[in-house]
Design an enzyme around this catalytic site. Structure first.
Site, short mmCIF file in Angstrom:
data_model
loop_
_atom_site.label_atom_id
_atom_site.label_comp_id
_atom_site.label_asym_id
_atom_site.label_seq_id
_atom_site.Cartn_x
_atom_site.Cartn_y
_atom_site.Cartn_z
N LYS A 165 0.73 -1.18 0.01
CA LYS A 165 0.19 -0.14 -0.02
C LYS A 165 1.02 1.33 0.04
CE LYS A 165 -1.93 1.85 4.02
NZ LYS A 165 -1.49 3.12 3.95
N ASN A 166 1.94 1.36 0.82
CA ASN A 166 2.67 2.55 1.23
C ASN A 166 3.51 2.83 -0.07
OD1 ASN A 166 1.02 2.96 3.18
ND2 ASN A 166 2.54 2.59 4.86
N CYS A 175 -5.37 7.99 8.84
CA CYS A 175 -5.77 7.44 10.02
C CYS A 175 -5.47 8.48 11.12
CB CYS A 175 -5.10 6.12 10.31
SG CYS A 175 -5.47 5.07 9.53
N ARG A 196 -0.79 15.13 12.59
CA ARG A 196 0.24 14.42 11.66
C ARG A 196 0.59 15.57 10.50
NH1 ARG A 196 -2.08 8.86 9.17
NH2 ARG A 196 -0.04 8.67 8.45
N ASP A 226 3.77 0.54 11.93
CA ASP A 226 2.56 -0.17 11.45
C ASP A 226 2.16 -1.53 12.05
OD1 ASP A 226 2.19 2.28 10.14
OD2 ASP A 226 2.98 1.50 8.32
N ARG A 269 -8.86 -0.47 3.62
CA ARG A 269 -7.78 0.64 3.04
C ARG A 269 -6.29 -0.12 2.94
NH1 ARG A 269 -6.77 5.07 6.00
NH2 ARG A 269 -5.09 5.35 4.54
N1 EPU Z 1 5.81 14.36 10.59
C1 EPU Z 1 5.78 15.85 11.03
N2 EPU Z 1 5.88 16.52 9.87
C2 EPU Z 1 6.09 16.19 8.67
C3 EPU Z 1 5.93 14.81 8.40
C4 EPU Z 1 5.86 13.87 9.35
O1 EPU Z 1 5.89 16.08 12.17
O2 EPU Z 1 6.08 17.09 7.88
C5 EPU Z 1 5.90 13.47 11.83
C6 EPU Z 1 4.36 12.60 11.91
O3 EPU Z 1 3.60 13.33 12.23
C7 EPU Z 1 4.67 11.33 12.35
C8 EPU Z 1 6.28 11.16 12.19
O4 EPU Z 1 6.69 12.38 11.69
O5 EPU Z 1 4.83 11.49 13.94
C9 EPU Z 1 6.31 10.16 11.18
O6 EPU Z 1 5.69 10.27 9.91
P1 EPU Z 1 6.13 10.05 8.24
O7 EPU Z 1 6.07 11.22 7.42
O8 EPU Z 1 7.21 9.05 8.24
O9 EPU Z 1 4.91 8.98 8.01
P2 EPU Z 1 3.78 9.41 6.78
O10 EPU Z 1 4.69 9.45 5.52
O11 EPU Z 1 2.59 10.27 7.00
C10 EPU Z 1 3.83 6.85 6.40
C11 EPU Z 1 2.90 5.89 6.08
C12 EPU Z 1 2.14 5.49 7.67
C13 EPU Z 1 3.35 4.93 8.27
C14 EPU Z 1 4.38 5.91 8.19
C15 EPU Z 1 5.66 5.39 9.01
C16 EPU Z 1 1.94 6.00 3.90
C17 EPU Z 1 0.81 6.77 2.97
N3 EPU Z 1 1.81 6.05 5.29
O12 EPU Z 1 2.98 7.94 6.88
O13 EPU Z 1 1.60 4.08 7.19
O14 EPU Z 1 2.98 4.89 9.68
O15 EPU Z 1 5.12 6.28 6.97
O16 EPU Z 1 6.52 4.57 8.70
O17 EPU Z 1 3.10 5.99 3.39
C18 EPU Z 1 -0.23 2.59 7.63
O18 EPU Z 1 -0.13 2.13 6.70
O19 EPU Z 1 -0.93 1.96 8.58
C19 EPU Z 1 0.23 3.76 7.88
C20 EPU Z 1 -0.26 4.82 8.82
#
Ligand code: EPU
Length: 418
Positions: free
Chosen positions: A22-23, A116, A121, A304, A396
């Site tokens: 998915k990601n 989610c 975030r 995750d 999802r």
């Molecule tokens: N963060 C910030 N500012 C930013 C970006 C991130 O403060 O500009 C913080 C977030 O709030 C969080 C942490 O940094 O506390 C990590 O966030 P990250 O950006 O790594 O996560 P993401 O890209 O939003 C993806 C996956 C998530 C997975 C995370 C960590 C996708 C669409 N989502 O999220 O997947 O948990 O990386 O590996 O790729 C899931 O599949 O259940 C899921 C939530």
């Protein structure tokens, strides 16, 4: 509305084939619009997030052809259109259109992404990175308007190795003038998958999969193909199911190296499995040992899989701890696991789980995707019937959940409810 109904306690044996991640696919689809020609993405999972991204690409005038598990994307006539709030906020990954459209048109209009709810975030690292490349960002109500006269390569040091920010900044900088360096980049396999796709289109990217990524801008991106890597989180979820109920349950179409942290924890817990090049066969462990888990960025233990493994820890002898470090609030599973019989307490972001417990089926609700996965795992292990509502969250991320589990012996179905 639908609910997932599971009669617990069935042995699981046979093979579960893992689908594309998915990601990864949620970044590969937005990346495809960067090409000026046709691209093909193979091994695409049939999950609802993909359906929303397809709608967004069509809104941007991309032409899509779906053939079995492949999607062909013709990006020759992509147009820059505002992505409306009702699509932007359906999923997290809509934010990848920020990087992709900024790169292609130097202008983007889009709303805050969905996904989610784990507390705030933010997307500040993404936005600061776009600014470093020369963009200005203005807000019109809740709409982001990101605009650049030109994009110039820059040195960007992320405050945290964010998956989303790393991918978005690769997308934004692939056509920028000169070289961009992303320091403290995320190293998740999904980043390497996206970088390979962009490189296949003609981008110049070095170091994806390490903490320093260097991107030298190119003028044009062309035809390319890519395979979505196997979903390591789906695989980890079914490995946990195997440790709970397996009788030679095989999880196939995986890259075991991507699962090293979850496999390490399973070994610590006494779980036995055999591994081949791209599959693992696992059986129920009768003597589970408690352990401690702290979520970390890749290659550490993934956030995750922090919720799903609580089910196994609740069945283990002794006291385990799970420390969530990536998100401020990812505990939506706890209250329902308690209702199902787990002895689990939360203080701040630390769960203390004392086992072994016997899960008992009841009515529960999925509060987010992985909380939902946690509940279907507990339901599979429980005595009696469990009914899970809000299953749109689960769908999802888990393609064909009911068929995959019933084919290996689970008693599971989806029912329509009012
Ligand atoms: N963060 C910030 N500012 C930013 C970006 C991130 O403060 O500009 C913080 C977030 O709030 C969080 C942490 O940094 O506390 C990590 O966030 P990250 O950006 O790594 O996560 P993401 O890209 O939003 C993806 C996956 C998530 C997975 C995370 C960590 C996708 C669409 N989502 O999220 O997947 O948990 O990386 O590996 O790729 C899931 O599949 O259940 C899921 C939530």
């Amino acid at each position: 509305m639908q609910r997932l109904v599971i009669q617990g306690g069935q042995k699981l044996s046979g093979t579960i084939k893992i689908n594309g991640a998915k990601n990864s696919v949620v970044a590969l689809l937005p990346a495809a619009i960067l090409s000026d020609e046709e691209t093909v993405i193979y091994n695409v999972p049939k999950i609802t997030d993909v359906d929303v991204l397809k709608q967004i690409i069509e809104l941007l005038n991309g032409k899509l052809v779906v053939e079995e598990d492949a999607i062909k994307i013709d990006s020759k006539n992509i147009q820059n259109t505002t992505i409306p709030e009702e699509l932007s906020n359906k999923l997290r990954a809509s934010y990848y259109f920020m990087g992709a459209l900024l790169s292609k048109f130097k202008h983007v209009e889009i709303y805050f992404p969905g996904g989610c709810n784990f507390g705030a975030r933010q997307i500040d690292y993404h936005l600061k990175g776009f600014e470093a490349l020369g963009a200005t960002i203005t807000m019109e109500g809740s709409k982001f308007i990101i605009d650049a006269k030109e994009l110039k390569g820059a040195e960007i040091a992320l405050d945290f190795p964010s998956v989303g920010a790393t991918i978005n900044l690769m997308l934004a900088s692939v056509k920028a003038e000169g070289q961009t360096t992303i320091y403290n980049a995320a190293k998740e396999p999904e980043i390497v998958n996206v970088a390979s796709f962009l490189s296949n289109m003609g981008a110049n990217i070095r170091g994806a999969g390490t903490s320093t990524i260097k991107i030298t801008g190119v003028k044009k991106l062309g035809r390319a193909m890519v395979d979505v890597i196997p979903d390591r989180i789906e695989a980890g979820t079914y490995l946990i199911a195997g440790a709970l109920l397996g009788e030679n349950l095989t999880i196939s179409n995986i890259i075991p190296e991507h699962l090293s942290s979850i496999l390490g924890k399973l070994r610590e817990m006494n779980v036995k499995y055999t591994q081949k090049v791209n599959e693992i066969t696992i059986s129920k462990c009768e003597n589970l040992k408690a352990t401690d888990i702290k979520t970390q960025v890749y290659p550490g233990y993934p956030t995750d899989l922090a919720q799903p493994i609580c089910v196994l820890l609740a069945k283990a002898n002794g006291t385990s701890h799970v420390i969530e470090t990536i998100y401020e609030k990812r505990m939506g599973h706890v209250k329902y696991l308690q209702q199902m019989g787990a002895n689990i307490e939360i203080e701040d972001n630390i769960e203390t789980i004392t086992g072994p417990c016997n899960f008992v089926g009841t009515n529960v609700e999925a509060s987010d995707l992985r909380a939902g996965a946690t509940l279907f795992l507990a339901a599979l292990a429980a005595e009696g019937e469990t009914s899970i509502t809000n299953i749109q969250f689960i769908l999802r991320g888990y393609e064909n959940l009911v068929n995959k589990l019933s084919n290996v012996g689970a008693n599971i179905h989806i029912e329509e409810i009012e």
